[in-house]
Design a protein around this motif. Structure first.
Motif, short mmCIF file in Angstrom:
data_model
loop_
_atom_site.label_atom_id
_atom_site.label_comp_id
_atom_site.label_asym_id
_atom_site.label_seq_id
_atom_site.Cartn_x
_atom_site.Cartn_y
_atom_site.Cartn_z
N ALA A 124 0.83 -1.22 0.00
CA ALA A 124 0.00 0.00 0.00
C ALA A 124 0.86 1.26 0.00
O ALA A 124 2.01 1.24 0.46
CB ALA A 124 -0.91 0.00 1.23
N PHE A 125 0.27 2.32 -0.55
CA PHE A 125 0.82 3.68 -0.40
C PHE A 125 -0.21 4.47 0.38
O PHE A 125 -1.40 4.43 0.05
CB PHE A 125 0.93 4.41 -1.75
N LEU A 126 0.25 5.20 1.38
CA LEU A 126 -0.63 6.19 2.02
C LEU A 126 0.08 7.52 1.93
O LEU A 126 1.26 7.62 2.32
CB LEU A 126 -0.89 5.84 3.48
N TYR A 127 -0.60 8.53 1.41
CA TYR A 127 0.05 9.83 1.28
C TYR A 127 -0.04 10.60 2.58
O TYR A 127 -1.05 10.57 3.28
CB TYR A 127 -0.57 10.63 0.12
N THR A 128 1.06 11.25 2.91
CA THR A 128 1.10 12.03 4.13
C THR A 128 1.81 13.34 3.80
O THR A 128 2.76 13.35 3.03
CB THR A 128 1.83 11.26 5.24
N SER A 129 1.28 14.43 4.36
CA SER A 129 1.87 15.72 4.01
C SER A 129 3.10 15.99 4.83
O SER A 129 3.44 15.23 5.72
CB SER A 129 0.85 16.83 4.23
N GLY A 130 3.75 17.06 4.52
CA GLY A 130 4.93 17.43 5.28
C GLY A 130 4.88 18.90 5.58
O GLY A 130 4.04 19.61 5.03
N THR A 131 5.77 19.34 6.45
CA THR A 131 5.80 20.74 6.82
C THR A 131 6.14 21.59 5.60
O THR A 131 5.69 22.71 5.45
CB THR A 131 6.83 20.94 7.95
N THR A 132 6.96 21.04 4.72
CA THR A 132 7.27 21.75 3.48
C THR A 132 7.01 20.81 2.31
O THR A 132 7.09 19.60 2.46
CB THR A 132 8.76 22.16 3.42
N GLY A 133 6.74 21.38 1.17
CA GLY A 133 6.64 20.57 -0.04
C GLY A 133 5.34 19.81 -0.15
O GLY A 133 4.44 19.94 0.69
N ARG A 134 5.24 19.02 -1.20
CA ARG A 134 4.01 18.30 -1.48
C ARG A 134 3.91 17.04 -0.65
O ARG A 134 4.87 16.60 -0.02
CB ARG A 134 3.96 17.91 -2.97
N SER A 135 2.74 16.42 -0.70
CA SER A 135 2.50 15.16 0.01
C SER A 135 3.44 14.08 -0.49
O SER A 135 3.82 14.05 -1.65
CB SER A 135 1.08 14.70 -0.25
N LYS A 136 3.74 13.17 0.42
CA LYS A 136 4.69 12.10 0.10
C LYS A 136 3.97 10.76 0.24
O LYS A 136 3.23 10.55 1.20
CB LYS A 136 5.86 12.14 1.09
N GLY A 137 4.25 9.87 -0.70
CA GLY A 137 3.62 8.56 -0.67
C GLY A 137 4.43 7.61 0.20
O GLY A 137 5.53 7.19 -0.17
N ALA A 138 3.90 7.29 1.38
CA ALA A 138 4.61 6.36 2.27
C ALA A 138 4.39 4.93 1.75
O ALA A 138 3.25 4.49 1.61
CB ALA A 138 4.08 6.50 3.70
N MET A 139 5.50 4.26 1.47
CA MET A 139 5.41 2.91 0.88
C MET A 139 5.43 1.88 2.01
O MET A 139 6.38 1.81 2.79
CB MET A 139 6.60 2.67 -0.05
N LEU A 140 4.36 1.09 2.08
CA LEU A 140 4.22 0.11 3.15
C LEU A 140 4.28 -1.30 2.58
O LEU A 140 3.57 -1.62 1.61
CB LEU A 140 2.90 0.34 3.88
N SER A 141 5.10 -2.11 3.21
CA SER A 141 5.30 -3.48 2.70
C SER A 141 4.36 -4.46 3.41
O SER A 141 3.75 -4.14 4.43
CB SER A 141 6.74 -3.91 2.92
N HIS A 142 4.32 -5.66 2.85
CA HIS A 142 3.53 -6.73 3.49
C HIS A 142 3.98 -6.91 4.93
O HIS A 142 3.17 -7.05 5.84
CB HIS A 142 3.72 -8.04 2.71
N LYS A 143 5.30 -6.91 5.13
CA LYS A 143 5.81 -7.12 6.49
C LYS A 143 5.45 -5.96 7.42
O LYS A 143 5.07 -6.18 8.58
CB LYS A 143 7.34 -7.30 6.46
N ASN A 144 5.55 -4.73 6.92
CA ASN A 144 5.19 -3.58 7.75
C ASN A 144 3.79 -3.75 8.31
O ASN A 144 3.55 -3.54 9.50
CB ASN A 144 5.21 -2.27 6.94
N LEU A 145 2.87 -4.11 7.45
CA LEU A 145 1.47 -4.19 7.86
C LEU A 145 1.20 -5.41 8.72
O LEU A 145 0.55 -5.33 9.76
CB LEU A 145 0.55 -4.19 6.63
N LEU A 146 1.73 -6.55 8.28
CA LEU A 146 1.40 -7.77 9.00
C LEU A 146 2.05 -7.82 10.38
O LEU A 146 1.39 -8.19 11.37
CB LEU A 146 1.81 -9.00 8.18
N SER A 147 3.30 -7.43 10.47
CA SER A 147 3.98 -7.52 11.77
C SER A 147 3.24 -6.69 12.81
O SER A 147 3.04 -7.10 13.95
CB SER A 147 5.44 -7.07 11.67
N ASN A 148 2.80 -5.49 12.39
CA ASN A 148 2.14 -4.61 13.34
C ASN A 148 0.77 -5.17 13.75
O ASN A 148 0.42 -5.14 14.94
CB ASN A 148 1.98 -3.23 12.69
N SER A 149 0.04 -5.71 12.80
CA SER A 149 -1.29 -6.27 13.14
C SER A 149 -1.13 -7.46 14.07
O SER A 149 -1.93 -7.62 15.01
CB SER A 149 -2.03 -6.72 11.88
#
Ligand code: MCA
Ligand code: AMP
Length: 503
Positions: A159-184
């Protein structure tokens, strides 16, 4: 190799004739029916020519079918990119273009307005409405209800979830299978979720909280969700007797407490109330316990990291803290200037490392390098302190961010719009305490010499360009912005001056 996330969350429920989603009208969608719909969507996506790693942007109202697009993407090895339904066409255009999405699903009512966005990004446009109708559903109707799950490993993107920043445009945070599954897995275990759990789900499903925390944990544990389109106080109170647990932003809890029907009796059967996405006031925590006898469990996370800390399930849930680092997540406090680790008890920036931490920002290596250290620690921008007992407390932010009702608002984005308006010399947007949303943005304007900005015209322009939740609840004209000797706007002084605006 199998498909890490699909197998753990979805695949294991294949053929299960048990309710997964309880809809507002009392009907339910079984695990099997949900997975069959996801498989049909996966056929539509791959028939459209999408291949492993392609992005699917989705801006649709919350529904079981909308969640099935997520499952379809995971099953087909595609990257799911959900978008806030409040975003305007201007805002959506950036996400679709920046992500290089090859397919974009929107609400049928917005298709005319968004066709040019899809065309401009060379993405195929499909539609899906809140009842599950639209071109995506039409195309899926005659597809096979089985789909050969695409192999994906732990480090592949889900998945990508976009998140803004203090400067510049929104950034697409790249989430892997492991990122999501380990946390759940960690959270399902810590919060003792089982197949008996019924989660009252009133959050949106385009952010980490409602999508990954709530839905993934329920899927992992094999429980079910009362899947409501939004937080409606009457409906939540009506459905609460059928739930065992609820996850919400602090506004959910302050709204519940404002209603006399929310009593000890109504909540006596509940197993767990979780709060996150924004600070829960200690007074809300205390009032909640006095009213219900339950202590809200507060946890802390970010789009880039999923969840980092949580108050304990069994031990003391301490008001005003976000609890302990999760199993497998390292949390440290560092000096904002030197990056050196500070001892417990000292305030600094919270940094986190673990399988939960994202893979970087899509096509923004410099931004990634600014926030994700080579040694794997992510610099959250939250100011915190770890007390002698190990509880993490968030005391502020080292980033110019306003959180309104759990939605993040970056003042810079609003200031840029305000600064470009006729008669405006400069502007500053600050977060002011708000009884319902926690914080809300207020725009302070300075007029060009001899000019008077037309506040109504400015409000109209904001309406056309920015999502509703970002609109300043008030625009105020001042003679000058307070500045320090370096010329930097002192937003803390503005916040102080305006702090009682809504209370
Ligand atoms: C709606 N409006 C808002 C917000 N929501 N304005 C400011 N802030 C908001 N959060 C607008 C509406 O469009 C409406 O505009 C007016 O404000 C009043 O709407 P109301 O009916 O009172 O609001 P609502 O529809 O009941 O929504 C309030 C809400 C909702 C229930 C608090 O915003 C919500 O569900 N928030 C949760 C957000 C979330 O999931 N955050 C997690 C992301 P008008 O008056 O013009 O009609 S953070 C995350 O995922 C991290 C990782 C984490 O730690 O969890
Ligand atoms: P986002 O990246 O949009 O998901 O927002 C994450 C931010 O929400 C964090 O960096 C924190 O500032 C804030 N946040 C999340 N949970 C909490 C919490 N329990 N208490 C205080 N702030 C929180």
């Amino acid at each position: 190799m199998a498909n890490v996330l699909y197998d753990a969350l979805f695949g294991k429920h294949a053929g299960r004739d048990t309710p997964f989603l309880w809809l507002a009208n009392g009907s339910n969608v079984t695990h099997a029916a949900f997975l069959e719909q996801a498989a049909q969507f996966a056929h539509v996506l791959t028939n459209a020519g999408l291949v492993i790693g392609d992005r699917v942007a989705v801006q649709v109202e919350k529904s079981g079918a909308a969640l099935a697009i997520y499952a379809a993407c995971v099953q087909a090895g595609l990257v799911f990119l959900p978008l806030n339904t409040a975003y305007t066409a201007d805002e959506v255009q950036y996400f679709v273009e920046n992500s290089g999405a090859r397919l974009f699903v929107c609400d049928p009512s917005k298709a005319d307005a968004l066709q040019s966005v899809a065309d401009g990004a060379a993405a195929q446009l499909e539609t899906l409405d809140v009842n599950g109708s639209g071109s995506l559903a039409d195309k899926a109707a005659d597809k096979d209800a089985q789909f050969a799950t695409v192999e994906r490993g732990a480090d592949d993107l889900a998945a990508f979830l976009y998140t803004s920043g203090t400067t510049g445009r929104s950034k697409g945070a790249m989430l892997s299978h492991k990122n999501l599954l380990s946390n759940s897995e960690t959270l399902a275990d810590l919060w003792q979720f089982t197949s008996n759990d019924v989660l009252l789900h009133a959050l949106p499903i385009f952010h980490t909280h409602g999508l990954f925390v709530a839905s993934n944990i329920t899927l992992l544990a094999g429980g079910s969700m009362i899947f409501l389109p939004k937080f409606d106080l009457d409906v939540v109170i009506e459905k609460l007797p059928q739930a065992t647990t609820i996850m919400g932003v602090p506004t959910f809890y302050t709204r519940l407490l404002s209603d006399a029907r929310f009593t000890k009796d109504l909540t006596a059967h509940m197993r767990l109330f979780v709060s996150g996405s924004a600070p829960l006031l200690a007074e809300t925590h205390v009032e909640f316990e006095e009213r219900t006898g339950h202590r809200i469990l507060e946890r802390y996370g970010m789009t880039e990291t999923n969840m980092n800390t949580s108050n304990p399930f069994d031990g003391e849930r301490r008001a005003g803290t976000v609890g302990f680092p999760l199993q497998g997540v390292e949390v440290k406090v560092t000096d904002p200037n030197t990056g050196e680790t500070l001892p417990n008890g000292e305030i600094g920036i919270l940094e986190v490392r673990g399988d939960n931490v994202f893979q970087g920002y899509w096509q923004m290596p410099e931004k990634t390098a600014e926030e994700l250290r080579d040694n794997g620690f992510f610099i959250t921008g939250d100011m915190g302190v770890i007390d002698a007992d190990g509880y993490v407390q968030i005391v502020g932010r080292n980033k110019d961010l306003i959180i309104s009702g759990g939605f993040n608002i970056y003042p810079k984005e609003i200031e840029e719009v305000l600064d470009s308006q006729n008669g405006v010399l400069e502007s500053a947007v600050v977060g002011v305490a708000h009884p319902d949303f926690g914080e809300t943005p207020v725009g302070v304007l300075v007029a060009k010499t001899g000019e008077t900005p037309d506040l109504d015209a400015i409000a109209k322009h904001l309406h056309d360009t920015l999502a509703r939740f970002k609109h300043p609840r008030k625009l105020i004209v001042m003679d000058a912005l307070p500045r320090n000797t370096m010329g930097k706007v002192q937003k803390n002084l503005l916040r102080e001056e305006l702090k009682n605006l809504f209370t």
